[in-house]
Scaffold this active site. Structure first.
Site, PDB file in Angstrom:
ATOM      1  N   SER A  32      35.213  40.091  41.210  1.00 12.70           N
ATOM      2  CA  SER A  32      36.113  41.249  41.102  1.00 12.70           C
ATOM      3  C   SER A  32      37.431  41.027  41.856  1.00 12.70           C
ATOM      4  O   SER A  32      38.462  41.592  41.480  1.00 12.70           O
ATOM      5  CB  SER A  32      35.412  42.514  41.596  1.00 12.70           C
ATOM      6  N   HIS A  34      39.105  38.166  41.964  1.00 14.08           N
ATOM      7  CA  HIS A  34      39.976  37.447  41.023  1.00 14.08           C
ATOM      8  C   HIS A  34      40.467  38.388  39.916  1.00 14.08           C
ATOM      9  O   HIS A  34      41.603  38.289  39.467  1.00 14.08           O
ATOM     10  CB  HIS A  34      39.218  36.275  40.382  1.00 14.08           C
ATOM     11  N   LYS A 146      42.785  37.746  51.360  1.00 18.75           N
ATOM     12  CA  LYS A 146      41.598  37.414  52.159  1.00 18.75           C
ATOM     13  C   LYS A 146      41.797  36.057  52.828  1.00 18.75           C
ATOM     14  O   LYS A 146      41.527  35.895  54.013  1.00 18.75           O
ATOM     15  CB  LYS A 146      40.325  37.396  51.310  1.00 18.75           C
TER      16      LYS A 146
END
Ligand code: PAF
EC number: 6.3.2.1
Length: 292
Positions: A32, A34, A146
């Site tokens: 999710s 990506h 992230k």
């Protein structure tokens, strides 16, 4: 219709495209996080290229290159659903007909944190990202926040090598339990996943300490120690959470977001609380942007 191809097909496709192109670089095993990158890319440009390439240059000896998941047949439908126009999935031999002599080096910012534990990792990332840029000639590229050290280095790559590319960062996507979405989460046993939740809890605790300090008119309120006393509180709060967990912490640091240098006395501006920790044998990273 989505197209899939290697270098010659991508070059041809790119030549034929008028309008803007967005690139989403990935190593596949799409999740999710990506999907959110692709959705953003779709909003930003007329055409979207998603690259899927597990780049051997960024894995060290003994790292998970061979066991890195490669569910290509499942990745393509996600790209199609997200409205990608071209999936660039080159063969290894196309990207590296021989071990490259000339590489991009990440410098000092690539030698700390992830780079300290993974020597050469960011040289490998920046080398492949440079190849992806020159092959797909994007107007805009979308990366997840992230991997914040990677994002910071790609920002420097674009600035230092004069790529005319807009870099867009997307906030960390989290599962319902708070764990940052990552392909490596698949390696976690249920027990390890529970341990891993101390990572987002530590970031929450650090952020709460900053807020409390600011509300209390402490260091942020202009005290003599400036940002450093508050930084100590942020770190102490985050460390207390992981100390009480089963995680093996590799680093937990508070840094200036533009230089990745530790926050110093009187710091004002954008900082990052960075963490890398292992649950069992799975190494996870996460971060939280904090404004001092
Ligand atoms: O973040 C990743 O998945 C990789 O490091 C990247 C940017 C696709 C380069 O291989």
């Amino acid at each position: 219709m989505i197209e899939i191809g290697g270098i010659p097909a991508l070059r041809q496709w790119r030549k034929e495209r008028a309008g803007t192109v967005a690139l989403v670089p990935t190593m596949g095993a799409l999740h999710s996080g990506h999907r959110a990158l692709m959705d953003r890319a779709r909003e930003l440009a007329d055409h979207v290229v998603v690259s899927i390439f597990v780049n051997p240059l960024q894995f060290g000896p003994g790292e998970d290159f061979t066991r890195y998941p490669r569910p290509f047949a499942e990745d393509i439908p996600m790209c199609a659903e997200a409205g990608a126009d071209f999936v660039f999935a080159p063969a290894f031999i196309e990207m590296y007909p021989a071990a490259p002599e000339v590489r991009v080096t990440a410098g000092r910012m690539g030698a700390v944190f992830e780079g300290a534990d993974r020597p050469g990792h960011f040289d490998g990332v920046l080398t492949v990202v440079t190849k992806l840029f020159t092959l797909s000639l994007p107007d805009v590229t979308v990366f997840g926040l992230k991997d914040i050290q990677q994002f910071t280095l790609v920002r420097r790559l674009i600035a230092d090598l004069d790529f005319d590319i807009e870099l867009v960062g997307l906030p960390v996507v989290r599962d319902r339990d708070g764990l940052a979405v990552s392909s490596r989460n698949d390696y976690l046993t249920p027990g390890e996943r529970i341990s891993a939740l101390a990572i987002p809890r530590a970031l929450d605790a650090g952020e709460a300490a900053l807020r409390e300090g600011a509300l209390g008119g402490g260091a942020l309120g202009g005290g003599a120690l400036g940002g450093s006393a508050l930084a100590d509180d942020v770190l102490a709060a985050a460390r207390a959470v992981v100390a009480d967990s089963e995680l093996r912490v590799h680093y937990l640091s508070l840094v200036d977001a533009s230089t990745l240098q530790p926050v110093r006395e009187h710091f004002r501006g954008d900082a990052l609380l960075l963490i890398a920790a292992s649950a069992g044998t799975t190494r996870l990273i996460d971060n939280r942007p904090l404004e001092f």
